[in-house]
Design an enzyme around this catalytic site. Structure first.
Site, mmCIF file in Angstrom:
data_model
loop_
_atom_site.group_PDB
_atom_site.id
_atom_site.type_symbol
_atom_site.label_atom_id
_atom_site.label_comp_id
_atom_site.label_asym_id
_atom_site.label_seq_id
_atom_site.Cartn_x
_atom_site.Cartn_y
_atom_site.Cartn_z
ATOM 1 N N GLU A 1 0.820 -1.225 0.000
ATOM 2 C CA GLU A 1 0.000 0.000 0.000
ATOM 3 C C GLU A 1 0.844 1.261 0.000
ATOM 4 O OE1 GLU A 1 -1.811 -0.909 3.839
ATOM 5 O OE2 GLU A 1 -3.581 -1.584 2.784
ATOM 6 N N PRO A 2 1.562 1.534 -1.081
ATOM 7 C CA PRO A 2 2.346 2.766 -1.114
ATOM 8 C C PRO A 2 1.457 3.996 -1.290
ATOM 9 C CG PRO A 2 2.477 1.634 -3.228
ATOM 10 C CD PRO A 2 1.682 0.739 -2.315
ATOM 11 N N GLY A 3 1.737 5.032 -0.544
ATOM 12 C CA GLY A 3 1.027 6.308 -0.710
ATOM 13 C C GLY A 3 2.032 7.377 -1.086
ATOM 14 N N ARG A 4 2.797 7.796 -0.081
ATOM 15 C CA ARG A 4 3.821 8.826 -0.267
ATOM 16 C C ARG A 4 4.737 8.532 -1.454
ATOM 17 N NH1 ARG A 4 5.508 11.665 4.017
ATOM 18 N NH2 ARG A 4 4.756 10.001 5.362
ATOM 19 N N ARG B 1 2.687 19.951 7.199
ATOM 20 C CA ARG B 1 3.630 18.933 7.660
ATOM 21 C C ARG B 1 4.814 19.488 8.464
ATOM 22 N NH1 ARG B 1 6.326 16.004 4.652
ATOM 23 N NH2 ARG B 1 6.267 14.139 5.939
ATOM 24 N N CYS C 1 -1.708 33.194 10.892
ATOM 25 C CA CYS C 1 -1.454 33.823 12.184
ATOM 26 C C CYS C 1 -1.017 32.793 13.210
ATOM 27 C CB CYS C 1 -2.697 34.558 12.640
ATOM 28 S SG CYS C 1 -3.032 35.961 11.591
HETATM 29 C C1 LIG Z 1 -0.867 5.708 5.583
HETATM 30 C C2 LIG Z 1 -0.957 4.282 5.257
HETATM 31 C C3 LIG Z 1 -0.335 3.802 4.111
HETATM 32 C C4 LIG Z 1 0.514 4.638 3.207
HETATM 33 O O1 LIG Z 1 1.647 5.081 3.857
HETATM 34 P P1 LIG Z 1 2.780 5.855 3.010
HETATM 35 O O2 LIG Z 1 3.790 6.188 4.022
HETATM 36 O O3 LIG Z 1 2.130 7.048 2.437
HETATM 37 O O4 LIG Z 1 3.254 4.911 1.989
HETATM 38 C C5 LIG Z 1 -0.514 2.470 3.809
HETATM 39 N N1 LIG Z 1 -1.265 1.653 4.594
HETATM 40 C C6 LIG Z 1 -1.866 2.100 5.704
HETATM 41 C C7 LIG Z 1 -2.675 1.174 6.506
HETATM 42 C C8 LIG Z 1 -1.733 3.419 6.080
HETATM 43 O O5 LIG Z 1 -2.328 3.846 7.197
#
Ligand SMILES: *Cc1c(COP(=O)(O)O)cnc(C)c1O
Length: 443
Positions: free
Chosen positions: A290-293, A330, A361
């Site tokens: 599950e890559p996001g970043r 962030r 502010c």
């Molecule tokens: C946030 C999250 C991700 C993605 O994390 P990244 O650091 O963005 O890759 C994947 N799985 C779960 C369960 C998350 O909470």
């Protein structure tokens, strides 16, 4: 200066992304502006998918949409063959509106409401990642009412601590997420799930943290999760068919960040899965990640206009931009660091040490401390790199600042994918009760 993806400095000395001169983008779309290098997003997605293909394992690469969840991004995730993680009704709605194949959507979250569960069940969601016993019970009840069988994974905390910022490590025991592996909670959750009439338990999920630069944590997670799968098979005669190892793959924000190539993470996970499963004579499961970043992070750049500055001789020089913690919380949340360049004079010699402030502010509304820049003037453009993940997604209207627009750039073409908010968006949900309305003054 480190340039990501298709970013380069053109012959005018301007920053160019996706073949678009950012000074033109500023003129056309205004600032602040989120610019997404579409080619780089697709490249990152392909790196994951292709690395998995190379391993021969059955797999799903699910884009963790929370990093940047807008309809156009859902379309790209689908085109690149990814699945999609959502963690709320809003993200689910976004994905469904974009026409994302619902059977490839996975629903996460540690406190899904009954309404959210019903919405996902009605949509025919691919999988719930169940976080706790209350959800397990609620989900089965709601699925039974609808006469549906639903696929689930159980989120477990494997007791692996990723070497990352405290706030974003989640695999350790003391976490709000998931069933604990060490104290028997995960085992009871499996027993409970198997006994439910309307739940089909596919396997387990673990997510050990974020912005991870090494493979050891993933390897340890694979070992723990596989050992658990073997224990379940031996004690309960039940075989998991899916192991989900979460996301958290690091990216380069600043010099000194040293992420591994995507393929290394995937290969390490695959090697560990194959080794541990064959060692235990456990049938190779399907592997989900599950890559996001790491899909969107370095593809994003935020373009600001520099306004005022404040020089405190012998102390510090502040320059202020037309955004701040509203479009990028962030630094204030995690002390995150960023690199930036004066986008309209990118070749100029750096001569000054400045700190970049936002316009909110809050003294904490600082984007970058101690950045080397050429001498800047009001009206110059500042491009902050690596803002693709958890920036637009975490943006707010603090100080009633309108959220910026988002454009995708590719091959010289810029497409608006999120419009800049309007004043109507700002007051659109406000209501003045009748008793507070201005009365017509009697003559
Ligand atoms: C946030 C999250 C991700 C993605 O994390 P990244 O650091 O963005 O890759 C994947 N799985 C779960 C369960 C998350 O909470």
């Amino acid at each position: 200066m480190y340039l990501h993806g298709t970013s380069k400095i053109n012959s005018k000395g301007h920053l160019e992304i996706g073949g678009c001169d950012v000074t033109d983008l500023a003129e056309q779309f205004g600032t602040p502006l989120y610019i997404v290098d579409e080619e780089l997003v697709r490249q990152r997605a392909r790196e994951f998918v292709e690395a998995f293909r190379g391993t021969g394992l059955r797999h799903q690469v699910a884009y963790a949409s929370k990093a940047f969840c807008v309809m156009a991004m859902c379309r790209i995730a689908e085109e690149e063959g990814m699945s999609l993680d959502v963690v709320s009704d809003g993200e689910l709605y976004t994905a469904l509106q974009a026409g994302f194949p619902v059977e490839r959507i996975h629903f996460h979250g540690n406190n899904k409401t009954a309404e959210e569960i019903v919405m996902a069940l009605d949509a025919g969601i691919g999988c719930f990642v169940v976080d706790n016993f209350i959800e397990l019970d609620l989900l089965n009840t709601l699925a039974a009412e609808k006469g549906k069988m639903v696929n689930i994974l159980l989120r477990i905390t494997p007791g692996v601590e990723a070497h990352t910022h405290d706030y974003i490590s989640t695999g350790q025991q003391d976490s709000k997420f998931g069933f604990d592996l060490g104290n028997g909670s995960a085992f009871r959750a499996v027993e409970t799930a198997i006994a439910q009439s309307n739940l089909k338990l596919l396997g387990v999920h673990s997510h050990i943290g974020s912005q991870i630069f090494e493979v050891e944590g993933f390897r340890m997670a694979v070992e723990k999760v596989t050992a658990f799968a073997v224990e379940i098979r031996n004690k309960l005669d039940y075989t998991f068919t899916v192991l989900n190892l979460g996301g958290g793959f690091g990216i380069r924000y600043v010099e000194g960040d040293s992420p591994l190539p995507v393929a290394h993470y995937v290969q390490a996970i695959a090697d560990a899965v194959i080794a541990t499963c064959s060692g235990a004579q456990f049938p190779l499961p399907e592997i989900w990640i599950e890559p996001g970043r790491s899909i969107v992070g370095d593809a994003g750049t935020t373009l600001y206009t520099i306004g005022t500055s404040k020089d405190i001789p012998g102390v510090r020089k502040y320059i202020a931009v037309d955004g701040g913690m509203t479009d990028n919380p962030r630094p204030a949340l995690y002390e995150s660091r960023y690199e930036a360049v004066v986008a309209n004079r990118a070749n100029d010699q750096v001569t000054e040490l400045v700190s970049v402030a936002g316009k909110c502010c809050e003294s904490g509304d600082m984007l970058i401390w101690d950045l080397k820049l050429p001498a800047v003037n009001s009206g110059d453009l500042l491009a902050v790199f690596c803002t693709g993940a958890y920036n637009y997604a975490m943006a707010s209207n603090y100080n009633r600042i309108r959220r910026p627009a988002v454009v995708f750039v590719r091959d010289g073409q810029a497409d608006l994918v999120v419009a800049r908010e309007t004043y109507h968006n700002i007051v659109g949900n406000d209501i003045i009760p009748a008793r507070l309305q201005k009365q017509a003054v009697a003559k």
